[in-house]
Design a protein around this motif. Structure first.
Motif, PDB file in Angstrom:
ATOM      1  N   SER A 223       0.876  -1.165   0.000  1.00  0.00           N
ATOM      2  CA  SER A 223       0.000   0.000   0.000  1.00  0.00           C
ATOM      3  C   SER A 223       0.915   1.218   0.000  1.00  0.00           C
ATOM      4  CB  SER A 223      -0.898   0.008   1.245  1.00  0.00           C
ATOM      5  OG  SER A 223      -0.122   0.281   2.410  1.00  0.00           O
ATOM      6  N   SER A 224       0.348   2.402  -0.050  1.00  0.00           N
ATOM      7  CA  SER A 224       1.189   3.597  -0.042  1.00  0.00           C
ATOM      8  C   SER A 224       1.895   3.792   1.296  1.00  0.00           C
ATOM      9  CB  SER A 224       0.351   4.835  -0.371  1.00  0.00           C
ATOM     10  OG  SER A 224       0.108   4.891  -1.768  1.00  0.00           O
ATOM     11  N   ASP A 225       1.472   3.049   2.313  1.00  0.00           N
ATOM     12  CA  ASP A 225       2.115   3.119   3.626  1.00  0.00           C
ATOM     13  C   ASP A 225       3.171   2.033   3.831  1.00  0.00           C
ATOM     14  OD1 ASP A 225       0.485   5.267   4.448  1.00  0.00           O
ATOM     15  OD2 ASP A 225      -1.108   3.893   5.045  1.00  0.00           O
ATOM     16  N   TRP A 226       3.030   0.902   3.149  1.00  0.00           N
ATOM     17  CA  TRP A 226       3.849  -0.270   3.448  1.00  0.00           C
ATOM     18  C   TRP A 226       4.418  -0.890   2.172  1.00  0.00           C
ATOM     19  CZ3 TRP A 226       4.913  -0.851   8.452  1.00  0.00           C
ATOM     20  CH2 TRP A 226       4.061  -0.233   9.372  1.00  0.00           C
ATOM     21  N   PHE A 227       5.733  -1.115   2.194  1.00  0.00           N
ATOM     22  CA  PHE A 227       6.448  -1.722   1.071  1.00  0.00           C
ATOM     23  C   PHE A 227       7.348  -2.829   1.622  1.00  0.00           C
ATOM     24  CE2 PHE A 227       5.141   2.402  -0.279  1.00  0.00           C
ATOM     25  CZ  PHE A 227       4.944   2.332  -1.648  1.00  0.00           C
ATOM     26  N   VAL A 228       7.769  -3.724   0.732  1.00  0.00           N
ATOM     27  CA  VAL A 228       8.518  -4.912   1.148  1.00  0.00           C
ATOM     28  C   VAL A 228       9.763  -5.070   0.301  1.00  0.00           C
ATOM     29  CG1 VAL A 228       8.456  -7.441   1.184  1.00  0.00           C
ATOM     30  CG2 VAL A 228       6.481  -6.143   1.987  1.00  0.00           C
ATOM     31  N   THR A 229      10.869  -5.469   0.927  1.00  0.00           N
ATOM     32  CA  THR A 229      12.059  -5.857   0.169  1.00  0.00           C
ATOM     33  C   THR A 229      12.711  -7.065   0.832  1.00  0.00           C
ATOM     34  OG1 THR A 229      13.742  -4.585   1.388  1.00  0.00           O
ATOM     35  CG2 THR A 229      12.520  -3.414  -0.337  1.00  0.00           C
ATOM     36  N   GLY A 230      13.655  -7.654   0.100  1.00  0.00           N
ATOM     37  CA  GLY A 230      14.598  -8.570   0.705  1.00  0.00           C
ATOM     38  C   GLY A 230      15.705  -7.749   1.344  1.00  0.00           C
ATOM     39  N   GLN A 231      16.911  -8.321   1.405  1.00  0.00           N
ATOM     40  CA  GLN A 231      17.999  -7.609   2.062  1.00  0.00           C
ATOM     41  C   GLN A 231      18.397  -6.351   1.288  1.00  0.00           C
ATOM     42  OE1 GLN A 231      19.543  -7.970   5.125  1.00  0.00           O
ATOM     43  NE2 GLN A 231      20.252  -5.954   4.440  1.00  0.00           N
ATOM     44  N   ILE A 232      18.262  -5.208   1.926  1.00  0.00           N
ATOM     45  CA  ILE A 232      18.678  -3.939   1.329  1.00  0.00           C
ATOM     46  C   ILE A 232      20.203  -3.879   1.320  1.00  0.00           C
ATOM     47  CG2 ILE A 232      18.620  -1.431   1.588  1.00  0.00           C
ATOM     48  CD1 ILE A 232      15.958  -1.755   3.043  1.00  0.00           C
ATOM     49  N   ARG A 233      20.766  -3.516   0.190  1.00  0.00           N
ATOM     50  CA  ARG A 233      22.215  -3.363   0.113  1.00  0.00           C
ATOM     51  C   ARG A 233      22.638  -2.037   0.756  1.00  0.00           C
ATOM     52  NH1 ARG A 233      25.396  -6.379  -2.535  1.00  0.00           N
ATOM     53  NH2 ARG A 233      26.818  -4.724  -3.179  1.00  0.00           N
ATOM     54  N   LYS A 234      23.835  -2.040   1.332  1.00  0.00           N
ATOM     55  CA  LYS A 234      24.349  -0.848   1.992  1.00  0.00           C
ATOM     56  C   LYS A 234      24.361   0.348   1.048  1.00  0.00           C
ATOM     57  CE  LYS A 234      28.261   0.680   4.839  1.00  0.00           C
ATOM     58  NZ  LYS A 234      29.576   0.275   5.417  1.00  0.00           N
ATOM     59  N   GLY A 235      24.716   0.112  -0.211  1.00  0.00           N
ATOM     60  CA  GLY A 235      24.765   1.188  -1.191  1.00  0.00           C
ATOM     61  C   GLY A 235      23.405   1.698  -1.615  1.00  0.00           C
ATOM     62  N   HIS A 236      22.332   0.971  -1.255  1.00  0.00           N
ATOM     63  CA  HIS A 236      20.985   1.359  -1.663  1.00  0.00           C
ATOM     64  C   HIS A 236      20.238   2.149  -0.600  1.00  0.00           C
ATOM     65  CE1 HIS A 236      20.639  -2.079  -4.875  1.00  0.00           C
ATOM     66  NE2 HIS A 236      21.545  -1.171  -5.168  1.00  0.00           N
ATOM     67  N   VAL A 237      20.818   2.284   0.582  1.00  0.00           N
ATOM     68  CA  VAL A 237      20.128   2.995   1.659  1.00  0.00           C
ATOM     69  C   VAL A 237      19.813   4.431   1.240  1.00  0.00           C
ATOM     70  CG1 VAL A 237      20.283   3.822   4.032  1.00  0.00           C
ATOM     71  CG2 VAL A 237      21.130   1.540   3.444  1.00  0.00           C
ATOM     72  N   SER A 238      20.759   5.090   0.603  1.00  0.00           N
ATOM     73  CA  SER A 238      20.527   6.462   0.159  1.00  0.00           C
ATOM     74  C   SER A 238      19.456   6.517  -0.928  1.00  0.00           C
ATOM     75  CB  SER A 238      21.826   7.102  -0.343  1.00  0.00           C
ATOM     76  OG  SER A 238      22.370   6.376  -1.433  1.00  0.00           O
ATOM     77  N   ALA A 239      19.344   5.459  -1.746  1.00  0.00           N
ATOM     78  CA  ALA A 239      18.293   5.412  -2.768  1.00  0.00           C
ATOM     79  C   ALA A 239      16.918   5.325  -2.117  1.00  0.00           C
ATOM     80  CB  ALA A 239      18.517   4.231  -3.701  1.00  0.00           C
ATOM     81  N   ALA A 240      16.817   4.556  -1.035  1.00  0.00           N
ATOM     82  CA  ALA A 240      15.545   4.460  -0.322  1.00  0.00           C
ATOM     83  C   ALA A 240      15.157   5.827   0.250  1.00  0.00           C
ATOM     84  CB  ALA A 240      15.643   3.424   0.793  1.00  0.00           C
ATOM     85  N   LEU A 241      16.133   6.546   0.774  1.00  0.00           N
ATOM     86  CA  LEU A 241      15.874   7.892   1.289  1.00  0.00           C
ATOM     87  C   LEU A 241      15.416   8.827   0.174  1.00  0.00           C
ATOM     88  CD1 LEU A 241      18.741   8.615   3.841  1.00  0.00           C
ATOM     89  CD2 LEU A 241      16.303   9.041   4.225  1.00  0.00           C
ATOM     90  N   GLU A 242      16.142   8.808  -0.938  1.00  0.00           N
ATOM     91  CA  GLU A 242      15.807   9.678  -2.061  1.00  0.00           C
ATOM     92  C   GLU A 242      14.451   9.308  -2.657  1.00  0.00           C
ATOM     93  OE1 GLU A 242      19.103   8.990  -4.609  1.00  0.00           O
ATOM     94  OE2 GLU A 242      20.538  10.021  -3.312  1.00  0.00           O
ATOM     95  N   GLY A 243      14.086   8.028  -2.574  1.00  0.00           N
ATOM     96  CA  GLY A 243      12.816   7.583  -3.125  1.00  0.00           C
ATOM     97  C   GLY A 243      11.612   8.042  -2.325  1.00  0.00           C
ATOM     98  N   GLY A 244      11.835   8.466  -1.104  1.00  0.00           N
ATOM     99  CA  GLY A 244      10.723   8.963  -0.301  1.00  0.00           C
ATOM    100  C   GLY A 244      10.296   8.050   0.821  1.00  0.00           C
ATOM    101  N   TYR A 245      11.019   6.949   1.045  1.00  0.00           N
ATOM    102  CA  TYR A 245      10.686   6.063   2.153  1.00  0.00           C
ATOM    103  C   TYR A 245      11.187   6.688   3.448  1.00  0.00           C
ATOM    104  CZ  TYR A 245       9.876   3.026  -1.781  1.00  0.00           C
ATOM    105  OH  TYR A 245       9.421   2.507  -2.972  1.00  0.00           O
ATOM    106  N   LYS A 246      10.433   6.474   4.535  1.00  0.00           N
ATOM    107  CA  LYS A 246      10.682   7.224   5.763  1.00  0.00           C
ATOM    108  C   LYS A 246      11.108   6.364   6.955  1.00  0.00           C
ATOM    109  CE  LYS A 246       9.472  11.066   3.751  1.00  0.00           C
ATOM    110  NZ  LYS A 246      10.499  12.060   3.399  1.00  0.00           N
ATOM    111  N   ALA A 247      11.069   5.048   6.836  1.00  0.00           N
ATOM    112  CA  ALA A 247      11.454   4.196   7.955  1.00  0.00           C
ATOM    113  C   ALA A 247      11.728   2.790   7.450  1.00  0.00           C
ATOM    114  CB  ALA A 247      10.368   4.177   9.025  1.00  0.00           C
ATOM    115  N   ILE A 248      12.487   2.023   8.245  1.00  0.00           N
ATOM    116  CA  ILE A 248      12.860   0.655   7.892  1.00  0.00           C
ATOM    117  C   ILE A 248      12.518  -0.270   9.052  1.00  0.00           C
ATOM    118  CG2 ILE A 248      14.748  -0.908   7.262  1.00  0.00           C
ATOM    119  CD1 ILE A 248      14.281   1.128   5.104  1.00  0.00           C
TER     120      ILE A 248
END
Length: 463
Positions: A223-248
């Motif tokens: 949903s627009s509140d909840w998303f799912v991934t497998g193991q996030i790579r260390k280099g992708h953390v900044s991409a998650a931030l830039e994408g608009g995700y707010k918590a892990i």
């Protein structure tokens, strides 16, 4: 029987065929630890992604993909977060020379996937390329649209084609995967041209409200509140931030577990090494002897790992927070804290997840969701999907039927009467939801209703 009733019955039969086919094969490369970032599109033969890294291409070959198709031609190197990604020419070389994959791409004269020329070219490629096929673009939107347009075209062109879809299913499946195709006027007109059905009404408000979703396309939509991934790579953390995700939220086990602090590090993914070989077995999974025994292809050249590699397999993966033993949650927690992303460690194995465990964390999950869209992750996305479904259902009053169907559309086919199903029922059908109203939240996607009926038929007839 009216024309509309006949059409609905036909669609039910078509969905029955698709669901039974997926359940019968048990194939889902999107659930593999190495390829959790792929998204199964209504078939065991087609998976879509965004822009590929070198590692992801190699992982695709290792788990059983047979071909790669590029919808977008990337002529310059780029980045996903802090991780560099190759050009299309480099991807082709890696795929064909190192990963053992066939490769094709739209030629330069096809400038958009939203054309009959593109559909016809892709149809020819599908006939020529071995399956399962991985179709990629920049953010997974265009690749998913390409595959669904192919299904739509073949439904009209070939009576025996499966899986069939029509106008409603095209847009409903897209929305369930986080893609608002019904906000694209050109795409709406093309769908109408293919099917001969009237154009649908243009949507003006997005279903997926994460504006820069494509910057971290790996996340799977619940949903627009909840998303799912497998193991996030260390280099992708900044991409998650830039994408608009707010918590892990992290569901992987820590270095040790209470009460006796038993070592519980999980595996990390390693190039040319089999998964599920046990972190601690036979002196440790990452010992030289054990690694040699568990190679996927002993004949791979050393350059498969890197031009400077002295072995043809990987023995450590710090990019996925790995240490000398396996996955180290302490390393991930440190990286998340440095990123300023709010972070919750909620560790469990699938068999440990109960309604009581969920309720023990429910206040923390609710607090995280107040920041904005939350990514829940584990190793492959399987455990995380359960948590995200429970959270969305509990906070917005959706029932277990919705959760089971949404899981299936995401590529996670939980079995009826399984442990997973029971947990969803215990929480979502308990009447304890804290949304605006009790019972199931009204849902606009008719495809859910069709698939739910299909599941009932499958159970009744033992398919």
């Amino acid at each position: 029987m009216t024309g509309a009733a006949k059409r609905n019955m036909l669609r039910l039969m078509l969905v029955l065929c698709v669901v039974s086919s997926i359940m019968a094969t048990g194939l889902n490369l999107g659930q593999e630890a190495k390829t959790w970032w792929t998204k199964q599109v209504y078939s065991t033969h087609f998976y879509t992604t965004g822009r590929l890294s070198e590692r992801e291409v190699k992982y695709a070959g290792e788990v059983g993909f047979k071909s790669v198709f590029g919808v977008t031609n990337h002529t310059t190197p780029g980045y996903i977060g802090d991780e560099p990604v190759p050009t299309t020419d480099e991807i082709k070389q890696i795929a064909t020379e190192l990963a053992g994959l066939d490769f094709d791409i739209f030629p330069p004269e096809i400038t958009t996937y939203k054309s009959m020329e593109a559909i016809e070219y892709f149809t020819t490629a599908v006939n020529d390329l071995p399956k399962p096929m991985l179709v990629y673009c920049t953010g997974s939107y265009t690749s998913t649209g390409t595959v669904l347009l192919y299904f739509l075209h073949m439904t009209q062109d070939e009576p025996s084609f499966e899986p069939k879809i029509y106008t409603d299913e095209f847009f409903q499946i897209g929305r369930a995967m986080g893609h608002d195709f019904d906000m694209d006027e050109d795409l709406i007109e093309l769908v109408s041209e293919i099917t001969g059905e009237p154009p649908i009404e243009l949507r003006t408000e997005p279903n997926n409200e994460v504006e820069y979703y494509y910057l971290y396309w790996h996340a799977k939509f619940v949903s627009s509140d909840w998303f799912v991934t497998g193991q996030i790579r260390k280099g992708h953390v900044s991409a998650a931030l830039e994408g608009g995700y707010k918590a892990i939220v992290n569901n992987r086990r820590g270095v040790t577990s209470p009460p006796d602090e038993t070592p519980t590090q999980e595996e990390v993914t390693l190039l040319n090494i089999k998964d599920s070989t046990g972190t601690y077995e036979e002196g440790g999974r990452q010992s030289p002897e054990r690694l040699l025994e568990t190679r996927i292809d002993p004949d791979k050249p050393n350059e498969y790992i890197s031009p400077e590699s002295e072995t043809n397999f990987e023995d450590r993966n710090p990019g996925e927070f790995g240490d000398d033993i396996g996955y180290n949650e302490d390393n991930e927690q440190e990286a998340m804290q440095a990123s300023t992303l709010p972070y919750l460690h909620m560790p469990f194995t699938t068999s440990q997840l109960t309604a009581d465990l969920f309720y023990a964390y429910v206040d923390e999950l609710e607090a995280l969701s107040q920041h904005g869209p939350v990514i829940v992750h584990c190793r492959s996305g399987y455990r995380a999907t359960l948590v995200a479904l429970l959270a969305e259902g509990h906070f917005n009053c959706r029932d277990s039927d919705w959760a089971m169907t949404q899981a299936g559309l995401m590529g996670f086919h939980y079995v009826e009467d399984s442990h997973e199903h029971k947990v969803l029922q215990d929480v979502l059908d308990s009447g304890k939801c804290i949304g605006a109203s009790s019972g199931s939240k009204p849902h606009e996607h008719n495809v859910y209703k069709v698939v739910l009926v299909a599941m009932v038929f499958l159970r009744l007839f033992g398919i």
